[in-house]
Write an enzyme that holds these catalytic residues in place. Structure first.
Site, PDB file in Angstrom:
ATOM      1  CD  GLN A  94       7.120 -15.686  34.155  1.00  0.00           C
ATOM      2  OE1 GLN A  94       6.202 -15.061  33.658  1.00  0.00           O
ATOM      3  NE2 GLN A  94       8.024 -15.115  34.934  1.00  0.00           N
ATOM      4  N   GLY A 134      12.826  -8.379  45.525  1.00  0.00           N
ATOM      5  CA  GLY A 134      12.759  -9.695  44.883  1.00  0.00           C
ATOM      6  C   GLY A 134      13.519  -9.683  43.562  1.00  0.00           C
ATOM      7  CG  HIS A 135      12.123  -7.241  40.276  1.00  0.00           C
ATOM      8  ND1 HIS A 135      11.197  -6.367  40.779  1.00  0.00           N
ATOM      9  CD2 HIS A 135      11.477  -7.969  39.336  1.00  0.00           C
ATOM     10  CE1 HIS A 135      10.034  -6.553  40.164  1.00  0.00           C
ATOM     11  NE2 HIS A 135      10.166  -7.516  39.289  1.00  0.00           N
ATOM     12  CB  SER A 189       5.526  -4.925  40.308  1.00  0.00           C
ATOM     13  OG  SER A 189       6.847  -5.361  40.085  1.00  0.00           O
ATOM     14  NE  ARG A 190      -0.543  -7.869  38.156  1.00  0.00           N
ATOM     15  CZ  ARG A 190       0.285  -8.570  37.405  1.00  0.00           C
ATOM     16  NH1 ARG A 190       1.281  -9.233  37.945  1.00  0.00           N
ATOM     17  NH2 ARG A 190       0.137  -8.596  36.090  1.00  0.00           N
ATOM     18  CG  HIS A 233       9.751  -6.178  44.179  1.00  0.00           C
ATOM     19  ND1 HIS A 233      10.367  -7.404  44.277  1.00  0.00           N
ATOM     20  CD2 HIS A 233       8.714  -6.349  43.315  1.00  0.00           C
ATOM     21  CE1 HIS A 233       9.723  -8.284  43.533  1.00  0.00           C
ATOM     22  NE2 HIS A 233       8.727  -7.666  42.917  1.00  0.00           N
TER      23      HIS A 233
END
Ligand code: AMP
Length: 283
Positions: free
Chosen positions: A155, A36-37, A190-191, A34
């Protein structure tokens, strides 16, 4: 864009690029791309000479089998998006290129406190899996800069720790990129593809509530404001794993803080069976 499936081929190619003096920017992903990536890739393109993306749905970082099985996959669209962005190299390894010998690795990384709280606590083994795949990908792609999204705040801290404990901290630097959001504030993920339109509207409240917390937080109302925010989420039908205000550098409790201390609000909730996380820097 060059597309590789073999680890050796990627390493050979990138070594050539490095000896030609090119700096390497790396954006690891699990695909279902998306904006964001793509924003990470955009920043990588500005900051480095040669951009490498990877798409690998890493089995070892899923603590929930159903989440792994349901993880969205859209490889053809992903390739088109990356081509359009003029990504230089895409690595799409099969599982055995990351975990050779038909065995998912059991390497253990000592992540200390970071692994015992928040995502570490609610997703046992998740960060071990993240470290296993990122360590392997870094060995293959040998980047100078690693581009990560603030969306996955904990992360980013875990991967910095990984660089420190594997002695890669001088070779690779992390660039933390801002979270891209939908117009309604929902952090892109993605979710989100698994949410229907009405669930997406409900999910947008996560950011609204975080932002409200940020606007109204002061030294004397921290506990109350966290409780009110949780109540509001619960009333909207979210099941809350956590919502907390912590020290941004360490994720330790922000009990006594001064104005210089950077704080972040972290949240993880479930909307039906979809788990959503978000965070917001508070000062
Ligand atoms: P994933 O494919 O979910 O593993 O994410 C790959 C990278 O994209 C990670 O560094 C994420 O933090 C980052 N990322 C995911 N969502 C966003 C977003 N909404 N904005 C910026 N970066 C993101």
């Amino acid at each position: 864009m060059r597309i590789f499936k073999k680890a050796n081929a990627v390493s050979d190619f990138i070594r050539k690029m490095k000896s030609a003096g090119k700096s390497i920017g790396f954006v690891p992903t699990m695909g279902a791309l998306h904006e964001g990536h793509l924003s990470l890739l955009n920043i990588a393109k500005k900051e480095t000479d040669f951009t490498v993306a990877s798409i690998f749905v890493n089995p070892t970082q899923f603590n929930n089998k159903r989440d792994y099985e349901k993880y969205p996959i859209s490889i053809e669209e992903d390739i088109d998006l990356l081509e359009n962005m003029r990504c230089d190299l895409l690595f799409i390894p099969p599982v055995e290129e990351i975990y050779p010998g038909k065995k998912l690795t059991t390497t253990h990384y000592d992540l200390g406190f970071l692994e015992s709280v928040y995502e570490g606590h609610y997703r046992p083994g998740h960060f071990q899996g993240v470290c296993q795949v990122v360590d392997r990908l870094l060995n293959i792609c040998i980047p100078d800069k690693l581009f990560l999204g603030q969306k996955d705040y904990q992360q980013c801290l875990v991967i910095q720790k990984l660089l420190d404990i594997t002695d890669k901290q001088d070779a690779v630097s992390i660039v933390v990129c801002p979270t891209l959001r939908e117009n309604n504030g929902l952090a892109m993920s993605s979710r989100n593809r698994r949410l229907n339109a009405s669930e997406k509207n409900i999910a947008a409240n996560i950011y609204r509530i975080l932002d409200n917390l940020k606007q109204n937080l002061n030294k004397s109302n921290q506990e109350k404001i966290v409780m009110n925010s949780k109540n509001e989420l619960a009333a909207l039908g979210f099941k809350i794993d956590y919502l907390d205000i912590v020290k941004a550098n360490s994720l330790e409790p922000a009990v006594q803080w001064n104005d210089e201390e950077k704080l972040v609000a972290l949240v993880a909730v479930h909307l039906d069976e979809i788990r959503l996380i978000d965070n917001l820097a508070l000062n």
